[in-house]
Design an enzyme around this catalytic site. Structure first.
Site, short mmCIF file in Angstrom:
data_model
loop_
_atom_site.label_atom_id
_atom_site.label_comp_id
_atom_site.label_asym_id
_atom_site.label_seq_id
_atom_site.Cartn_x
_atom_site.Cartn_y
_atom_site.Cartn_z
N HIS A 81 8.29 -1.07 12.73
CA HIS A 81 7.17 -1.68 12.02
C HIS A 81 7.49 -3.16 11.82
CE1 HIS A 81 3.47 -1.58 9.90
NE2 HIS A 81 3.97 -1.71 8.69
N ASP A 139 0.81 -1.22 0.00
CA ASP A 139 0.00 0.00 0.00
C ASP A 139 0.85 1.27 0.00
OD1 ASP A 139 0.67 -0.87 2.66
OD2 ASP A 139 -0.73 0.60 3.48
#
Length: 317
Positions: A143, A67
């Protein structure tokens, strides 16, 4: 200097939000535009703006999740078609693997670009690039995969030459003004010596913009966001979802607001909004964050923000 959001959704596109992409428009400063992340459909979003692809000469990728990168091959190809050989070079900065992703995509689709394409894959934290007007720093985030945040620092503008003050000092106009503005010490025809530094006003402080990728709370956030005029921070989860945010390596709106408050941010812009948050729920996110940091906004696609020059504190004058 402006920020224009081309995609503000999380994970996958929705009816109201495309996936991640934001343009830092530096048209007045260097006549260029820098893109941060290029999610799928970014080139379609650009068609609904005044952005010209030929003005984009740098792209900064935060991480390799789809994304944030699936729009790259299409954008690069269309940029080539639109400008031909007149297109200037373009440099992509990002994590290891970004060059393989782009080059393989172009190779298997037999896409030939008409312009020079360069890659800088990030390895070390700190200063990433510097030109006459800006410094860009990159630091790792926390992350599920390697992810980076970017801090863009505009250099201070030199003070203006104080012409009225020079006239009062009876300094002759002409080429001498240029030397004085450069800070030189000049000897006048009457034998007087004047120092250009005494006739230059206060410097105008440059602006700081911090754009983060997906992340949960980590010490580098404070390093990236300190004293930023604008902080672009993800807000995948709401106030009561801290455990979920931690487990999925994301942040809540309140965590972002707390960071902004702690490090002296001027304005907080929340993006990477989950499709679960629509209508009134978006206002709830914003309200939760504003309780901690009032100058907060949950952004939507095509929102544009002018970034004003900061006011200097008395001790900086």
């Amino acid at each position: 200097m402006e920020l224009e959001f081309l995609g503000t959704g999380a994970g996958s596109p929705s009816k109201s939000r495309n996936v991640s992409a934001v343009a830092l428009k530096l048209l007045d400063e260097i006549k260029k535009i820098w893109l941060f992340d290029v999610g799928e459909g970014t080139q379609h979003q650009i068609l609904n703006t005044t952005i010209r692809p030929r003005k984009i000469d740098k792209i900064f990728i935060t991480h390799m999740h789809g994304d944030h990168i699936f729009g790259l091959p299409g954008f690069l190809s269309s940029r080539s078609f639109q400008g031909g050989e007149k297109m200037g070079p373009l440099t992509i900065y990002g994590p290891k693997g970004i060059s393989d992703f782009v080059n393989i995509s172009l190779k298997v689709s037999q896409t030939k670009l008409s312009y020079e394409l360069n890659f800088v894959e990030l390895e070390e934290e700190g200063l990433l690039l510097e030109n006459d007007r800006f410094k860009v720093y990159a630091y790792k985030l926390d992350h599920r995969i390697e992810c980076w945040g970017y801090r863009i620092e505009e250099k201070d503008y030199p003070g203006e030459l104080q012409v009225e003050k020079l006239r009062e000092a009876k300094a002759p106009s002409g080429p001498i003004y240029g030397r004085l503005k450069a800070g030189e010490v000049v000897t006048l025809e009457d034998g007087r010596t004047i120092d250009g530094k005494d006739f230059i006003g206060k410097a105008k402080k440059g602006r700081i913009v911090t754009i983060l990728g997906d992340t949960r709370q980590t010490p580098n956030l404070k390093l990236l966001a300190k004293d930023a005029d604008v902080l672009v921070h993800e807000s995948t989860f709401g106030k009561g979802e801290g455990k979920l945010a931690r487990n999925y390596h994301h942040s809540t709106c309140v965590q972002a607001a707390t960071l902004a408050k702690e490090v002296g941010v001027k304005q907080l812009l929340l993006t990477h909004i989950s499709a679960r948050y629509v209508g009134k729920m978006v206002k709830v996110l914003e309200k939760e964050a504003k309780k901690v940091f009032p100058n907060t906004k949950v952004v939507k696609d095509f929102d544009t923000f002018n970034i004003p020059f900061p006011e200097r504190k008395d001790d900086e004058q």
